[in-house]
Every structure is written in C-alpha cells, then in structure tokens.
Scaffold this motif. Structure first.
Motif, PDB file in Angstrom:
ATOM      1  N   VAL A 185     -10.750   0.301  -7.214  1.00 40.70           N
ATOM      2  CA  VAL A 185     -11.173   0.824  -5.926  1.00 40.70           C
ATOM      3  C   VAL A 185     -10.130   0.434  -4.889  1.00 40.70           C
ATOM      4  CG1 VAL A 185     -12.923   0.726  -4.112  1.00 40.70           C
ATOM      5  CG2 VAL A 185     -13.619   0.720  -6.509  1.00 40.70           C
ATOM      6  N   CYS A 186      -9.721   1.409  -4.077  1.00 40.69           N
ATOM      7  CA  CYS A 186      -8.789   1.132  -2.986  1.00 40.69           C
ATOM      8  C   CYS A 186      -9.547   1.089  -1.667  1.00 40.69           C
ATOM      9  CB  CYS A 186      -7.709   2.210  -2.919  1.00 40.69           C
ATOM     10  SG  CYS A 186      -6.453   2.071  -4.207  1.00 40.69           S
ATOM     11  N   PHE A 187      -9.381  -0.006  -0.947  1.00 46.98           N
ATOM     12  CA  PHE A 187      -9.889  -0.120   0.402  1.00 46.98           C
ATOM     13  C   PHE A 187      -8.697   0.087   1.340  1.00 46.98           C
ATOM     14  CE2 PHE A 187     -12.663  -2.643  -2.282  1.00 46.98           C
ATOM     15  CZ  PHE A 187     -13.915  -2.180  -1.909  1.00 46.98           C
ATOM     16  N   ARG A 188      -8.876   0.967   2.326  1.00 51.10           N
ATOM     17  CA  ARG A 188      -7.738   1.359   3.153  1.00 51.10           C
ATOM     18  C   ARG A 188      -8.091   1.243   4.620  1.00 51.10           C
ATOM     19  NH1 ARG A 188      -4.489   5.811  -0.037  1.00 51.10           N
ATOM     20  NH2 ARG A 188      -3.200   5.502   1.786  1.00 51.10           N
ATOM     21  N   GLY A 189      -7.111   0.863   5.402  1.00 52.73           N
ATOM     22  CA  GLY A 189      -7.315   0.783   6.833  1.00 52.73           C
ATOM     23  C   GLY A 189      -5.987   0.733   7.558  1.00 52.73           C
ATOM     24  N   ALA A 190      -6.052   0.769   8.882  1.00 50.39           N
ATOM     25  CA  ALA A 190      -4.846   0.659   9.715  1.00 50.39           C
ATOM     26  C   ALA A 190      -5.232  -0.030  11.008  1.00 50.39           C
ATOM     27  CB  ALA A 190      -4.245   2.035   9.983  1.00 50.39           C
ATOM     28  N   VAL A 191      -4.323  -0.846  11.512  1.00 49.34           N
ATOM     29  CA  VAL A 191      -4.615  -1.631  12.702  1.00 49.34           C
ATOM     30  C   VAL A 191      -3.322  -1.836  13.490  1.00 49.34           C
ATOM     31  CG1 VAL A 191      -4.295  -3.826  11.469  1.00 49.34           C
ATOM     32  CG2 VAL A 191      -5.719  -3.759  13.524  1.00 49.34           C
ATOM     33  N   GLU A 192      -3.428  -1.836  14.804  1.00 48.60           N
ATOM     34  CA  GLU A 192      -2.251  -2.117  15.629  1.00 48.60           C
ATOM     35  C   GLU A 192      -1.969  -3.612  15.621  1.00 48.60           C
ATOM     36  OE1 GLU A 192      -0.706  -1.819  20.265  1.00 48.60           O
ATOM     37  OE2 GLU A 192      -2.281  -0.428  19.560  1.00 48.60           O
ATOM     38  N   GLU A 278     -11.021  -1.941  12.399  1.00 46.94           N
ATOM     39  CA  GLU A 278     -12.349  -1.459  12.767  1.00 46.94           C
ATOM     40  C   GLU A 278     -12.943  -0.532  11.727  1.00 46.94           C
ATOM     41  OE1 GLU A 278     -12.333   0.270  16.631  1.00 46.94           O
ATOM     42  OE2 GLU A 278     -11.687  -1.575  17.643  1.00 46.94           O
ATOM     43  N   GLN A 279     -12.132   0.330  11.131  1.00 41.70           N
ATOM     44  CA  GLN A 279     -12.619   1.284  10.144  1.00 41.70           C
ATOM     45  C   GLN A 279     -11.919   1.048   8.808  1.00 41.70           C
ATOM     46  OE1 GLN A 279     -12.024   5.235  11.866  1.00 41.70           O
ATOM     47  NE2 GLN A 279     -14.176   5.303  12.405  1.00 41.70           N
ATOM     48  N   ILE A 280     -12.703   0.751   7.780  1.00 45.61           N
ATOM     49  CA  ILE A 280     -12.169   0.550   6.434  1.00 45.61           C
ATOM     50  C   ILE A 280     -12.752   1.634   5.532  1.00 45.61           C
ATOM     51  CG2 ILE A 280     -12.056  -1.007   4.450  1.00 45.61           C
ATOM     52  CD1 ILE A 280     -12.192  -3.352   6.369  1.00 45.61           C
ATOM     53  N   PHE A 281     -11.881   2.314   4.825  1.00 45.25           N
ATOM     54  CA  PHE A 281     -12.292   3.398   3.936  1.00 45.25           C
ATOM     55  C   PHE A 281     -12.265   2.918   2.489  1.00 45.25           C
ATOM     56  CE2 PHE A 281     -10.441   5.232   7.723  1.00 45.25           C
ATOM     57  CZ  PHE A 281     -11.340   6.230   8.066  1.00 45.25           C
ATOM     58  N   GLU A 282     -13.240   3.378   1.725  1.00 48.70           N
ATOM     59  CA  GLU A 282     -13.344   3.012   0.312  1.00 48.70           C
ATOM     60  C   GLU A 282     -13.084   4.246  -0.543  1.00 48.70           C
ATOM     61  OE1 GLU A 282     -16.713   1.379  -2.890  1.00 48.70           O
ATOM     62  OE2 GLU A 282     -17.076   1.300  -0.730  1.00 48.70           O
ATOM     63  N   PHE A 283     -12.166   4.117  -1.491  1.00 45.61           N
ATOM     64  CA  PHE A 283     -11.814   5.274  -2.305  1.00 45.61           C
ATOM     65  C   PHE A 283     -11.601   4.843  -3.755  1.00 45.61           C
ATOM     66  CE2 PHE A 283      -9.129   8.687  -3.948  1.00 45.61           C
ATOM     67  CZ  PHE A 283      -9.782   9.799  -3.457  1.00 45.61           C
ATOM     68  N   PRO A 284     -12.591   5.059  -4.635  1.00 47.02           N
ATOM     69  CA  PRO A 284     -12.384   4.793  -6.059  1.00 47.02           C
ATOM     70  C   PRO A 284     -11.256   5.672  -6.595  1.00 47.02           C
ATOM     71  CG  PRO A 284     -14.705   5.136  -5.569  1.00 47.02           C
ATOM     72  CD  PRO A 284     -13.951   5.535  -4.352  1.00 47.02           C
ATOM     73  N   VAL A 285     -10.468   5.147  -7.504  1.00 45.84           N
ATOM     74  CA  VAL A 285      -9.272   5.846  -7.984  1.00 45.84           C
ATOM     75  C   VAL A 285      -9.588   6.622  -9.261  1.00 45.84           C
ATOM     76  CG1 VAL A 285      -6.913   5.563  -8.813  1.00 45.84           C
ATOM     77  CG2 VAL A 285      -7.762   4.139  -6.926  1.00 45.84           C
ATOM     78  N   TYR A 286      -9.323   7.917  -9.213  1.00 46.71           N
ATOM     79  CA  TYR A 286      -9.524   8.791 -10.361  1.00 46.71           C
ATOM     80  C   TYR A 286      -8.270   9.636 -10.571  1.00 46.71           C
ATOM     81  CZ  TYR A 286     -14.596   7.967 -10.216  1.00 46.71           C
ATOM     82  OH  TYR A 286     -15.851   7.399 -10.242  1.00 46.71           O
ATOM     83  N   ASP A 287      -8.057  10.074 -11.796  1.00 45.96           N
ATOM     84  CA  ASP A 287      -7.117  11.153 -12.058  1.00 45.96           C
ATOM     85  C   ASP A 287      -7.707  12.040 -13.147  1.00 45.96           C
ATOM     86  OD1 ASP A 287      -6.666   9.850 -14.497  1.00 45.96           O
ATOM     87  OD2 ASP A 287      -4.528   9.547 -14.169  1.00 45.96           O
TER      88      ASP A 287
END
Length: 417
Positions: A185-192, A278-287
C-alpha cells in the motif's frame, strides 16, 4: 477520421493533443461530472518529456515543475547508496520533470480545449459497451449516477484510455479476472517546507520492508526559496481482502508516523513531513499480467488500460504519454486507420510489457535490496561492501530495458510527424 477516446487521464489527453495536431477529429469522454486535478507528485522522465516538449508544452512545464537534478538512493539509516544524475544533468537532450500530477493533467486538458474546442471533452459519460463493423465503431455511454443511457456515438476508432479498471479492456477480455495485488500500500502526500539536499533531487530510502520516496514538485515555490515536498510511503501489507484502488481516497493511518519514527536525518525529518501533511491518500498497488494483443479491429488500449504498472521509476505516466504519441504517429503514417492501430500495437506492446515485468522485479530500486542483504546496517561506507559500479549496472540495465538508456534515447527519433 473521428477518434473516440474513453478517459481524460494523462495518456488519453496526450493522445488527443497529438491527434489534434494532425487535424484528426477527437472526442474525449470522461465519466466524472467535473475533471479535477487528482493525485500528488509525478516524474516525467526524458523519453516522455521530449514528447510533451514536441507538443509545445516546455514553457508551461518549466513554470510548473522542477527540473530533477538527481535520483539519490539511501539506506533506511540515511546512508547514501548511489546518486544518479537525471535528465540533462545525466547527458540526455531533454530534462526530467517533477511536478504535481493534477497540474500536468490540467495543463494537458486546458491545452486540448484551447486547440480543439471545449466541446471535444464530454463529461458525465461512462463507457459501458461498444460494437464495431468493418467501417466504424459505436460506443454506448451512460450517466454515472443515473445509469441511464445518454449517448450512442459512432466514430472511426475507439481508444480505451480508461485506466486500471478499463471497461474497454474488460469488454475485450471478459474472462481476465481481477487486477494483481502487489502486496503493498502506498500512502501519498505533499506538504510545503524547507528544501532538503539541493532542493531539486528525488530520494528513495529504505528497502522492500519499508520505503520512502520524496521529491519537490513546485517551480513557483522553488522561486520563493521554499519546497512543495511530495512523499510516498510504500508499506508492505498482506491481506486476503481486496482493497479499493482510488486516486482520491483520503486516509489517516494511525501507525504511519510510528513506522517511520526513527527516519530522522540531518537533511530530512520524515516523520515531521508526514505529520505536517493535511491530506494523505491511500492507494493499494495493483498491476495486470501483460497482454498479447491490445488492438481488435477498430478498438485499442492505451496507458493503464493496456499495461498497468507497479509504480517503480515513475514508469506509469511516462509510458502512457509515449503511448499517446505513438498512437498518433502510427495513424499519421498509415492510410488505413486499422493498419495504424496495428502498427501502434506492434511498436508499443512489447516495449510496455517489458517494463511491466521489469517493474515487478523491483526495477532500479533493486539497489536497495542488494545493500540490505550485503552491507551491515552500521557500515560507514557502503561501497566497502558493494561496489558503485555494480549498483550503477542495475540502474543502467533497467534504463535499457525500459527504452531510455542515454545514448539509445538521444540517437533515436521521437514521435514527431
């Protein structure tokens, strides 16, 4: 010729822009009501950057993005394993760009609307089926909420650029089954924040047990001496329950900061940037397993619909961009559109399938596993145990298999027409 494209993602939009340049009528159909800038960071490698530059987008890319200077691999203790120059810093004729995925998508979308007309992007149209004959293909669309039929559109070709859960692909391969879960699972985010290292480089830390990828993605913040820090935490997660893959799925993982609690380096505070996001996205990895055929008469696949990839070395968007350009080139160089689709497949399918398999083998990130298994964690100098030349050979081999070795790319033609 009228080409119907299902999906207004990066691949579909690149294809549309490329076809519009040829004077070919294109209509893009998207199932959402409003196309919004989804995702977080993305890297555009030189072989994709040159295709976007050929579409006249360099000035906007330089305004939005960072020209990536290097890709730096670190152990989970923060020891440098190898630093690999990127883009023009490595000798390519084109840069590597790091930017927000949504900003790239919006750039492609707005450019297409300006050049082709806003009416050429049709929202709230979900592809459900199609039928074709010797002369045309007719696509059926429903409204995503009401599920009522809203249109039957006939064109010369249908391109399925409709992602991992492609309706087009499912129609062509009804017995294929579910996508293949990668156990991650990839957790993704961005912050200044404040720039780290040189403020222009991408880092990959850790190994298959726990990994972090991070890079700056904002040219405008860079001009102000700040950084928009994109980060991806790749966490192994074994489950028998299928998880939802959704670019926009927000989460607040309870133990993520704890997992990275000791990843505090003098150049980057990993738990600090995670906790400040503030916002973290969760994305399970599939191919999906590679296909032997994308094109069926007047219908073909593109991008994730054709070859969804494990996200290694930024390959997903890169190859969707190249698909879009290759499709237009093939149609420009063949009188018969069906022959053009067949030429597109003959060019791109074996190359993309090779990248799918190489990504499953960990791609260039395999250098992290080599160091993990052959170098003590407390080693002062990793190269006392693993030579730099050996690590570089792993990275060079992946570039060669993926079609962007420096000399190969610089000496090969782009998909200009």
């Amino acid at each position: 010729m009228h080409v119907l494209i299902a999906g207004a993602g990066i691949g579909g939009l690149t294809a549309a822009l490329s076809l519009e340049r040829l004077g070919i009528e294109v209509t893009i159909f998207e199932d959402v009501d409003t196309i919004k800038p989804l995702g977080v960071g993305i890297n555009i490698l030189p072989h994709a950057a040159r295709e976007l530059i050929a579409l006249g987008l360099q000035d906007e890319l330089d305004r939005l993005a960072i020209r990536t200077r290097s890709m730096d691999y670190f152990s989970r203790r923060g020891k440098l394993i190898i630093s690999v120059p990127c883009g023009e810093y490595a000798g390519y004729l084109w840069p590597q760009y790091s930017l927000h995925r949504g900003e790239l998508q919006m750039l492609l979308l707005e450019t297409f609307k300006q050049r082709a007309g806003a009416d050429r992007v049709v929202t709230s149209h979900q592809l459900v089926s199609f039928k074709q004959n010797e002369y045309s293909v007719t696509a059926n669309f429903i409204h995503p909420s009401s599920k009522q039929l809203v249109a039957e559109i006939t064109g010369d070709l249908l391109i399925g650029a409709d992602g991992l859960h492609s309706v087009t692909r499912r129609s062509l391969y009804p017995d294929e089954g579910a996508a293949v879960y990668a156990g991650m699972v990839c957790f993704r985010g961005a912050v200044e924040g404040s720039p780290y290292l040189d403020g222009e480089s991408m880092i990959v830390c850790g190994d298959n047990r726990l990994r972090l990828v991070s890079y700056p993605i904002s040219g405008s913040l860079q001009e102000k001496g700040r950084s928009h820090i994109n980060w991806i935490a790749a966490v192994p997660f074994v489950t028998d329950k299928r998880q939802e893959e959704d670019w926009g799925k927000l989460t607040q993982p309870d133990n993520l900061i704890e997992l990275y609690s000791d990843w505090q380096y003098d150049w980057l505070d990993v738990p600090g940037i995670i906790s400040a996001t503030e916002q973290i996205f969760e994305f399970p990895v599939y191919d999906r397993d590679p296909l032997k055929q994308w094109t069926f008469n007047r219908v073909s696949l593109l991008g994730d619909a054709a070859h969804p990839l494990i996200p290694v070395s930024s390959s997903g968007a890169v190859h969707a961009i190249i698909d879009g350009r290759a499709l237009a080139f093939a149609l420009a160089t063949h009188r018969d559109p069906v022959a053009g689709l067949q030429a597109y497949e003959a060019d791109r399918l074996p190359k993309a399938n090779q990248v799918v398999l190489a990504s499953r083998r960990n791609g260039p990130d395999e250098v992290l596993e080599i160091v993990r298994h052959e170098c003590p964690e407390d080693a002062d100098n990793i190269h006392d145990y693993v030579s730099k030349d050996r690590l570089q050979s792993v990275i060079d081999e992946f570039k060669e298999r993926s079609g962007f070795a420096i000399e190969t790319l610089n000496s090969s033609p782009s998909y200009r027409f």
